[in-house]
Design an enzyme around this catalytic site. Structure first.
Site, PDB file in Angstrom:
ATOM      1  N   CYS A 132       0.919  -1.311   0.068  1.00 35.86           N
ATOM      2  CA  CYS A 132      -0.051  -0.124  -0.028  1.00 35.86           C
ATOM      3  C   CYS A 132       1.042   1.191  -0.028  1.00 35.86           C
ATOM      4  O   CYS A 132       1.417   1.776   1.008  1.00 35.86           O
ATOM      5  CB  CYS A 132      -1.148   0.009   1.210  1.00 35.86           C
ATOM      6  N   CYS A 135      -0.154   4.007   2.453  1.00 36.25           N
ATOM      7  CA  CYS A 135       0.349   3.840   3.742  1.00 36.25           C
ATOM      8  C   CYS A 135       1.877   4.026   3.929  1.00 36.25           C
ATOM      9  O   CYS A 135       2.103   4.683   4.960  1.00 36.25           O
ATOM     10  CB  CYS A 135      -0.116   2.471   4.134  1.00 36.25           C
ATOM     11  N   ASP A 136       2.444   3.449   3.170  1.00 36.67           N
ATOM     12  CA  ASP A 136       3.925   2.960   3.414  1.00 36.67           C
ATOM     13  C   ASP A 136       4.908   4.093   2.517  1.00 36.67           C
ATOM     14  O   ASP A 136       6.163   3.883   2.755  1.00 36.67           O
ATOM     15  CB  ASP A 136       4.280   1.750   3.337  1.00 36.67           C
TER      16      ASP A 136
END
Ligand code: NDP
Length: 303
Positions: A132, A135-136
């Site tokens: 993701c 997200c990261d």
């Protein structure tokens, strides 16, 4: 007879449980064997509202669970093995051999990111291997990253990563993307993104602590090469966890549960929330929002 059973204890199922328990429905959550969903696989979540310093995915899940418990949610470990619609809109769920009858159900079984199936992928999971970018991706500010895949997700992840990373290399096993034209155009016109065609990631290499490179194989010539990278983002699709509902609920061509804007499936009293239904947004906050919607709808339905 239960009033409401929530299947899944990720952010969507737990949010549904918080709302449903506060409405005094005393929900039973079937937590699954790998409880907590995809947030258990990420480290810092920096885009969940209310946490300016970020929050660890597993910590967020633990807090949601505690919150749901506080209002009277009950939890049952184990996987849903069978789901059946009985007469008079009663549903029967089989969990670890035990049969549970209920008036209503919220399905929040989520989706799992498809993986390459490499041992090295497990070794460097969340240490350079991610699924993701939203997200990261931020952790790779100014770094070189690889994205694997050729669909809309791979393009979208690459475009997102191009805003933070120094370079993005998409590795795709074919000679053309299957992504929509508009996504492809955006990718091709982005000077930070390049593509390596007809190539499969054979191994993820690292120094034991983090990813340093990938070994790729040309699918036509069989030749292997190494490409230096700080991270590998897998964007090779998601698999919604819906096998048990096949033939009972309507699923789309990718296996996602079809539900309307009020989270209602075709069966009265059966709702679907989060990534098991949503293939567009797939964010923790949207999954939580759908869990809330489903709980409010279940409450209305039961009343
Ligand atoms: P897709 O199934 O569309 O694409 C997956 C890609 O990964 C394909 O290119 C596929 O290759 C490749 N792939 C699959 N398995 C492997 C493997 N084992 N090794 C290497 N490559 C592999 O998934 P997406 O997640 O991209 O999209 C899912 C759905 O969500 C689609 O309907 C998409 O349109 C939609 N979506 C829409 C977005 C938007 O509109 N903004 C954003 C993201 C998704 P191959 O081409 O060879 O099959």
């Amino acid at each position: 007879m239960e009033k409401l059973v929530i299947v899944g204890a990720g952010i969507s199922g737990l949010t549904a449980a918080i709302y449903a328990s506060r409405a005094n429905l005393k929900p039973l959550v079937i937590a699954g064997k790998e409880e907590g969903g995809q947030l258990m696989l990420t480290t810092e979540v920096e885009n969940y509202p209310g946490f300016p310093e970020g929050v660890l995915g597993p910590d967020l899940i633990a807090k949601c669970r505690e919150q749901a418990k506080k209002f009277g949610t009950r939890f049952k470990d184990g996987n849903l093995e069978a789901f059946a619609a009985k007469p008079n809109n009663i549903y029967e769920l089989t969990v670890e051999g035990e049969k549970i009858e209920t008036e209503s159900v919220i399905i929040a079984t989520g989706a799992s990111a498809r993986t390459l199936g490499l041992e090295s992928e497990k070794k460097y999971w969340a240490k350079g291997v991610h699924t993701c970018a939203t997200c990261d991706g931020y952790f790779y500010s100014g770094k070189d990253v690889v994205v694997v895949g050729g669909g809309d997700s791979a393009c979208e992840e690459s475009l997102f990563l191009s805003k933070v990373a120094n370079s993005v290399t998409i590795i795709h096993r074919k000679d053309a993307f299957k992504a929509s034209k508009i996504m492809q155009e955006r990718v091709f016109s982005n000077s930070k993104i390049k593509a390596v065609w007809n190539s499969a990631v054979e191994e993820i290499l690292g120094d034991g602590k983090k990813v340093t490179a990938v070994r790729i194989k040309d699918v036509n010539s069989g030749k292997t090469t190494e490409l230096k990278t700080d991270a590998v983002f897998l964007a090779i699709g998601h698999v919604p966890n819906t096998a048990v509902f096949k033939g009972i609920l309507d699923l789309d061509e990718n296996g996602y549960i079809i539900a309307d804007g009020r989270m209602r499936t075709k069966l009265p009293g059966v709702f679907a929330a989060g990534d098991v239904h949503d293939k567009i947004y797939r964010q923790a906050v949207t999954a939580a929002g759908m869990g809330c919607q489903a709980a409010l709808e279940a409450e209305r339905y039961i009343q």
